[in-house]
Enzyme design. Structure first.
Site, PDB file in Angstrom:
ATOM      1  N   LYS A   1      -8.732  -1.259   5.954  1.00  0.00           N
ATOM      2  CA  LYS A   1      -9.040  -1.665   4.573  1.00  0.00           C
ATOM      3  C   LYS A   1      -8.028  -2.708   4.078  1.00  0.00           C
ATOM      4  O   LYS A   1      -8.382  -3.655   3.385  1.00  0.00           O
ATOM      5  CB  LYS A   1      -9.029  -0.440   3.649  1.00  0.00           C
ATOM      6  CG  LYS A   1     -10.268   0.434   3.871  1.00  0.00           C
ATOM      7  CD  LYS A   1     -10.242   1.693   3.041  1.00  0.00           C
ATOM      8  CE  LYS A   1      -9.203   2.659   3.496  1.00  0.00           C
ATOM      9  NZ  LYS A   1      -9.423   4.062   3.255  1.00  0.00           N
TER      10      LYS A   1
ATOM     11  N   ASP B   1     -15.217   3.016   7.975  1.00  0.00           N
ATOM     12  CA  ASP B   1     -14.217   3.924   7.409  1.00  0.00           C
ATOM     13  C   ASP B   1     -14.846   4.823   6.352  1.00  0.00           C
ATOM     14  O   ASP B   1     -14.541   6.012   6.278  1.00  0.00           O
ATOM     15  CB  ASP B   1     -13.049   3.137   6.811  1.00  0.00           C
ATOM     16  CG  ASP B   1     -12.036   4.086   6.188  1.00  0.00           C
ATOM     17  OD1 ASP B   1     -11.449   4.880   6.940  1.00  0.00           O
ATOM     18  OD2 ASP B   1     -11.864   4.070   4.960  1.00  0.00           O
TER      19      ASP B   1
ATOM     20  N   ARG C   1     -14.545  13.108   8.333  1.00  0.00           N
ATOM     21  CA  ARG C   1     -13.239  13.745   8.612  1.00  0.00           C
ATOM     22  C   ARG C   1     -12.892  14.763   7.532  1.00  0.00           C
ATOM     23  O   ARG C   1     -12.329  15.822   7.820  1.00  0.00           O
ATOM     24  CB  ARG C   1     -12.145  12.672   8.676  1.00  0.00           C
ATOM     25  CG  ARG C   1     -12.204  11.831   9.935  1.00  0.00           C
ATOM     26  CD  ARG C   1     -11.333  10.594   9.800  1.00  0.00           C
ATOM     27  NE  ARG C   1      -9.963  10.915   9.494  1.00  0.00           N
ATOM     28  CZ  ARG C   1      -9.128  10.132   8.788  1.00  0.00           C
ATOM     29  NH1 ARG C   1      -9.563   8.977   8.320  1.00  0.00           N
ATOM     30  NH2 ARG C   1      -7.903  10.497   8.574  1.00  0.00           N
TER      31      ARG C   1
ATOM     32  N   SER D   1      -7.730   3.986   9.381  1.00  0.00           N
ATOM     33  CA  SER D   1      -8.430   4.047   8.104  1.00  0.00           C
ATOM     34  C   SER D   1      -7.720   3.198   7.045  1.00  0.00           C
ATOM     35  O   SER D   1      -8.349   2.404   6.330  1.00  0.00           O
ATOM     36  CB  SER D   1      -8.505   5.515   7.656  1.00  0.00           C
ATOM     37  OG  SER D   1      -8.919   5.622   6.335  1.00  0.00           O
TER      38      SER D   1
ATOM     39  N   HIS E   1       0.850  -1.196   0.000  1.00  0.00           N
ATOM     40  CA  HIS E   1       0.000   0.000   0.000  1.00  0.00           C
ATOM     41  C   HIS E   1       0.879   1.238   0.000  1.00  0.00           C
ATOM     42  O   HIS E   1       1.855   1.312   0.749  1.00  0.00           O
ATOM     43  CB  HIS E   1      -0.898   0.011   1.245  1.00  0.00           C
ATOM     44  CG  HIS E   1      -1.725   1.259   1.333  1.00  0.00           C
ATOM     45  ND1 HIS E   1      -2.876   1.434   0.592  1.00  0.00           N
ATOM     46  CD2 HIS E   1      -1.556   2.403   2.030  1.00  0.00           C
ATOM     47  CE1 HIS E   1      -3.381   2.621   0.847  1.00  0.00           C
ATOM     48  NE2 HIS E   1      -2.595   3.243   1.714  1.00  0.00           N
TER      49      HIS E   1
HETATM   50  N1  URA Z   1      -5.988   7.265   3.019  1.00  0.00           N
HETATM   51  C1  URA Z   1      -6.950   6.584   3.680  1.00  0.00           C
HETATM   52  O1  URA Z   1      -7.433   5.560   3.213  1.00  0.00           O
HETATM   53  N2  URA Z   1      -7.344   7.063   4.868  1.00  0.00           N
HETATM   54  C2  URA Z   1      -6.849   8.172   5.440  1.00  0.00           C
HETATM   55  O2  URA Z   1      -7.246   8.538   6.520  1.00  0.00           O
HETATM   56  C3  URA Z   1      -5.848   8.877   4.724  1.00  0.00           C
HETATM   57  C4  URA Z   1      -5.444   8.398   3.505  1.00  0.00           C
END
Ligand code: URA
Length: 436
Positions: A187, A161, A168, A183, A82
């Site tokens: 995922k 999320d 947010r 977050s 990632h």
């Molecule tokens: N990418 C995400 O998936 N979440 C965040 O909070 C910031 C960047």
């Protein structure tokens, strides 16, 4: 649980219990806790932070508000990568087939671009017919057939999320290390992986503007991954100039295919890609050292095996693999304009943020999540920092579909390049590795 008492506790800098975090997040996801209380909690977390145990509890709770993909039918080690995002960052498109060709299963759930940061899904969508809206069943079948698949987040993955990120975004609580960690990690952990390699970018074109901030985020994500029983490594890499030579969706597919055919091996894009893919091979037990992994990877690039792997995945996801050999089948812009050096000297700056903005105003990115996107536009032939240039040499080729947008982009491009008499101090591309 009385929500305002939990908010009060965090506001006063106390440590929350795991069940308080769980009740709060589950309540918010189910609609029992309203946005205004979640916003107050997010702001309290922003100011007071969280301990590693609190961040792990938050991640675990958010992960289990949705499905975890069942990858048990895949016998190979499952490893993903990632990136926190950058300009010209097409590493995933080269790395995933390369790792798959080396015997690692890569179940990759990717995102769309937002703002100046590009997204893997948009790049893939520039291949005619390519589909990223797969069912979980099809995702697993494709991984079994060719070792990897790349799809978008389904509605069933981490709904907490989805809801919290949107909140947010409009309450100035995105740049919080605990909230970003939870977050991203919820995922990634939903992919059913054994191991993960993180590429945490720092620089003008990245979310994290300093190495120290990138390190803090990397350490936080590694701690959570380890607490959840995963093998995890993070790299901090530079995003002060765009990665590679192209920015823009179909232009980045072209560069990625060239890399998969063994070109650009000495460039920054392949340096980062090989370092991260070598780490994936080691985490998967496919190589016992970086040198051994590199030998394997270079062989797979030279033999064409990695490129064939990408073509196979493209066909399985509905895309036209012949467009990967014949780039005229990819979206192409009507205006192609070279921007040339206004003076002679050494390139001291190619600002990633400025190049990202140029691509965005051309139509290659989106400012709001529901904006459309022009796959054909962007920049190619980008010159690199440290290069010696003579007045009139090409520094970039701009691909546009609208003369007015070309003019807007040119203003950003002019500011992005700086030419000096002496070289700028060298900056490491891979700053450090964090993990076991
Ligand atoms: N990418 C995400 O998936 N979440 C965040 O909070 C910031 C960047």
């Amino acid at each position: 649980m009385v929500p305002q008492w939990i908010i009060e506790k965090k506001r006063d800098g106390q440590v929350l219990e795991a069940d308080e975090i769980r009740d709060f997040i589950q309540g918010y996801t189910a609609g029992r806790i309203p946005d205004y209380q979640m916003a107050a909690m997010a702001m309290a977390i922003y100011f007071k932070g969280m301990t590693p145990a609190e961040i792990a509890a938050l991640t675990d709770t958010m992960l289990h508000t949705g499905d975890v993909i069942d990858t048990s039918a895949i016998s190979l080690p499952k490893v993903d990568k990632h990136s926190t995002g950058g300009i010209g960052d097409k590493v995933s498109i080269v790395l995933a087939p390369l790792a798959a060709a080396a015997g690692v299963a890569v179940p990759m759930i990717s995102g769309r671009g937002l703002g100046i940061t590009g997204g893997t899904l948009d790049k893939l969508a520039s291949i005619p017919g390519f589909r990223t809206d797969l069912t979980e069943k099809r995702f697993i079948e494709i991984i079994q057939a060719c070792g990897f698949s790349m799809m978008g987040q389904t509605g069933d993955v981490a709904p907490a999320d989805k809801k919290l990120y949107a909140l947010r975004d409009v309450t100035a609580t995105v740049p919080s290390i605990p909230l970003i960690t939870a977050s991203i990690m919820c995922k990634k952990l939903a992919e059913g992986i054994d191991s993960l390699v993180l590429d945490v970018k720092w620089g003008t074109g990245a979310f994290m503007k300093s190495v120290a901030a990138a390190r803090e985020l990397a350490e936080s994500m590694v701690r959570v991954g380890e607490a959840m029983g995963k093998n995890i490594t993070a790299f901090i890499t530079s995003m002060n100039q765009p990665l590679g030579q192209a920015v823009g969706n179909s232009l980045e597919i072209i560069e990625s295919m060239e890399c998969l055919q063994g070109q650009h091996l000495d460039g920054d894009l392949m340096q980062v890609t090989l370092r991260l893919t070598a780490e994936m091979l080691q985490l998967a037990g496919k190589a016992s050292s970086e040198a051994e992994a590199n030998d394997i990877l270079l062989g797979l690039l030279r033999s064409g095996a990695a490129f064939e792997c990408f073509k196979k995945m493209t066909a399985l996801q509905g895309g036209d693999p012949s467009a990967l050999d014949d780039f005229s089948k990819l979206p192409t812009a009507s205006i192609v304009h070279d921007y040339v050096a206004p003076a002679s000297g050494i390139l001291a700056r190619v600002d990633a943020d400025g190049i990202g903005r140029a691509s965005l105003v051309l139509g290659g990115g989106r400012q709001k999540t529901d904006d459309g996107i022009d796959f054909a536009v962007g920049l190619s032939n980008l010159a690199k920092v440290g290069q010696t240039v003579s007045k009139g040499d090409r520094l970039a080729t701009i691909h546009a579909n609208d003369p007015g947008k070309l003019d807007q982009a040119l203003a950003y491009v002019r500011d992005a390049f700086a030419i000096a008499d002496a070289p700028a101090p060298a900056e490491p591309l891979v700053v450090e590795r964090i993990g076991r």
